[in-house]
Design a protein around this motif. Sequence first.
Motif, short mmCIF file in Angstrom:
data_model
loop_
_atom_site.label_atom_id
_atom_site.label_comp_id
_atom_site.label_asym_id
_atom_site.label_seq_id
_atom_site.Cartn_x
_atom_site.Cartn_y
_atom_site.Cartn_z
N THR A 1 0.84 -1.19 0.00
CA THR A 1 0.00 0.00 0.00
C THR A 1 0.87 1.24 0.00
OG1 THR A 1 -1.69 -1.18 1.27
CG2 THR A 1 -1.82 1.23 1.25
N TRP A 2 0.47 2.27 -0.76
CA TRP A 2 1.15 3.56 -0.72
C TRP A 2 0.62 4.40 0.45
CZ3 TRP A 2 5.34 4.01 -3.49
CH2 TRP A 2 5.47 3.33 -4.69
N THR A 3 1.49 5.18 1.04
CA THR A 3 1.06 6.04 2.14
C THR A 3 0.13 7.15 1.67
OG1 THR A 3 3.02 7.45 1.86
CG2 THR A 3 3.19 5.64 3.46
N THR A 4 0.21 7.51 0.39
CA THR A 4 -0.64 8.57 -0.16
C THR A 4 -2.09 8.11 -0.20
OG1 THR A 4 1.21 9.26 -1.55
CG2 THR A 4 -0.95 10.17 -2.07
N GLU A 5 -2.88 8.57 0.75
CA GLU A 5 -4.30 8.24 0.82
C GLU A 5 -4.53 6.74 0.78
OE1 GLU A 5 -6.25 10.36 -2.28
OE2 GLU A 5 -5.76 12.33 -1.45
N ALA A 6 -3.60 5.96 1.36
CA ALA A 6 -3.75 4.50 1.46
C ALA A 6 -4.06 3.86 0.10
CB ALA A 6 -4.83 4.14 2.48
N MET A 7 -3.39 4.33 -0.96
CA MET A 7 -3.60 3.78 -2.30
C MET A 7 -2.98 2.40 -2.39
SD MET A 7 -2.64 7.17 -4.52
CE MET A 7 -2.30 6.14 -5.95
N LEU A 8 -3.73 1.42 -2.91
CA LEU A 8 -3.18 0.09 -3.14
C LEU A 8 -2.22 0.12 -4.32
CD1 LEU A 8 -6.35 -2.14 -2.62
CD2 LEU A 8 -4.47 -1.74 -1.01
N LEU A 9 -1.29 -0.81 -4.33
CA LEU A 9 -0.27 -0.87 -5.37
C LEU A 9 -0.88 -1.34 -6.68
CD1 LEU A 9 2.78 -0.73 -6.08
CD2 LEU A 9 2.91 -3.15 -5.47
N ASP A 10 -0.79 -0.51 -7.73
CA ASP A 10 -1.22 -0.95 -9.06
C ASP A 10 -0.09 -0.87 -10.07
OD1 ASP A 10 -1.03 1.76 -9.39
OD2 ASP A 10 -3.11 2.09 -9.96
N PHE A 11 1.10 -0.51 -9.61
CA PHE A 11 2.31 -0.53 -10.44
C PHE A 11 3.45 -0.99 -9.56
CE2 PHE A 11 6.30 1.78 -11.17
CZ PHE A 11 6.66 1.25 -12.40
N GLY A 12 4.31 -1.85 -10.07
CA GLY A 12 5.46 -2.30 -9.29
C GLY A 12 6.69 -2.45 -10.16
N ASN A 13 7.85 -2.26 -9.57
CA ASN A 13 9.12 -2.41 -10.29
C ASN A 13 10.11 -3.18 -9.41
OD1 ASN A 13 10.68 -1.94 -12.66
ND2 ASN A 13 11.85 -0.40 -11.55
N TRP A 14 9.67 -4.33 -8.95
CA TRP A 14 10.46 -5.11 -8.01
C TRP A 14 11.72 -5.68 -8.66
CZ3 TRP A 14 9.02 -4.62 -3.15
CH2 TRP A 14 7.68 -4.37 -2.85
N GLU A 15 12.81 -5.70 -7.91
CA GLU A 15 14.02 -6.41 -8.33
C GLU A 15 13.73 -7.90 -8.35
OE1 GLU A 15 17.99 -4.84 -7.23
OE2 GLU A 15 18.15 -6.71 -6.08
N ASP A 16 14.45 -8.65 -9.19
CA ASP A 16 14.24 -10.10 -9.26
C ASP A 16 14.37 -10.71 -7.87
OD1 ASP A 16 13.89 -9.95 -11.96
OD2 ASP A 16 15.93 -10.59 -12.47
N GLU B 1 12.35 -10.17 -5.43
CA GLU B 1 11.72 -9.30 -4.44
C GLU B 1 10.23 -9.13 -4.77
OE1 GLU B 1 13.19 -8.07 -1.81
OE2 GLU B 1 15.31 -8.40 -2.27
N PRO B 2 9.39 -8.88 -3.77
CA PRO B 2 9.71 -8.87 -2.34
C PRO B 2 9.84 -10.29 -1.79
CG PRO B 2 7.37 -8.48 -2.67
CD PRO B 2 7.97 -8.55 -4.03
N ASP B 3 10.78 -10.49 -0.87
CA ASP B 3 11.01 -11.84 -0.34
C ASP B 3 10.66 -11.96 1.15
OD1 ASP B 3 13.06 -10.37 0.77
OD2 ASP B 3 14.68 -11.55 -0.13
N ASN B 4 10.39 -10.81 1.80
CA ASN B 4 10.01 -10.82 3.22
C ASN B 4 10.94 -11.71 4.03
OD1 ASN B 4 8.53 -10.07 5.47
ND2 ASN B 4 6.95 -11.63 5.16
N GLY C 1 16.55 1.87 -10.01
CA GLY C 1 15.12 2.05 -10.08
C GLY C 1 14.31 0.87 -9.60
N PHE C 2 14.98 -0.21 -9.18
CA PHE C 2 14.26 -1.39 -8.72
C PHE C 2 13.88 -1.25 -7.25
CE2 PHE C 2 16.92 -3.21 -12.20
CZ PHE C 2 15.86 -3.55 -13.05
N TRP C 3 12.86 -2.00 -6.84
CA TRP C 3 12.36 -1.94 -5.47
C TRP C 3 12.74 -3.21 -4.71
CZ3 TRP C 3 6.57 -0.47 -6.68
CH2 TRP C 3 6.55 0.74 -7.39
N LYS C 4 13.00 -3.03 -3.42
CA LYS C 4 13.28 -4.14 -2.53
C LYS C 4 12.51 -3.93 -1.23
CE LYS C 4 18.13 -4.67 -4.06
NZ LYS C 4 19.54 -4.72 -3.58
N ASP C 5 12.02 -5.02 -0.64
CA ASP C 5 11.45 -4.89 0.69
C ASP C 5 12.58 -5.01 1.71
OD1 ASP C 5 11.85 -7.59 0.18
OD2 ASP C 5 10.06 -8.25 1.26
#
Length: 289
Positions: free
Chosen positions: A92-107, A109-112, A126-130
Amino acid sequence: MDGNLKKLLFFGTLCSVMKLTHQTGDIPVLHEFLSISGLKKTWTEAQEFCKAHYSELATVFNMEEVDGINSNNEDMPETLWIGLYDPIDSWTWTTEAMLLDFGNWEDGEPDNEESNEHCVVMTTQGFWKDRQCGLVMPFICYTGTGYMMVTEEKPHPEASIYCKEHHTYMATILNSDDNQDVLAIMQAYQTYQEAWIGLRRDNWKWIDDSNSLFRHWGPNQPDNRNNNEACAIVTPEGTWNDTKCNEEHGFICQEFTEVTPPNETTEAFNIDVLLESDDVFQKIERRPQ
């Protein structure tokens, strides 16, 4: 995606200011991202900091914004917190609790990892990691500040009322940078049309009472043809014309979030603008009186 980078020093803390345009539904919106590279905080602390001084931790709407942020920020740290987190098994995005509809996860990820990674960083690629939310690192704030193109055509007085009810005021243009921002918003809309701004023939004053003397009239404008042209539009060339206020056009509204410089304890206590213009800091602070 048009990008514009400026760097500021807020009380000794280097910030990169990136202006990018994204599409919100049918409306192109100009927003600013601030990369706070001189401070390191946990994800929660970074979110509190951004809410107190800007708007939110950065929401990244699409791949164009990922590319824009990275291409405009050569000095970006290896990883920065963004405003994406996992409160209850849903990113979820912090901006008005927007759910994720776009992602750019690194291979991979997310692995928790260890079931303890609920916040997200963006890398220089530009990749995302948890990551664990308690880690301390730099972050990107999102100002929530910008111009908005409203494509529903209205006469100038009705457009002004709409902006006051839904945003703040019709667009005030204080300098050539602002004019380019407005033009970029018009260009972002596919049909690319003329648009009302908040300037009217009452000694050509701005609706929000700003006292800027900046004007960008087209050739032989304003001409008040037939003594009946009292409102200003921006043309596709970025110049201004006066025209009849009862004509119907799309229009530009503005939204400004009050910005307070960070009250962080650092070695320096003066605000220095590192690039070309003193009005950069003024622009970020500007809001209706």
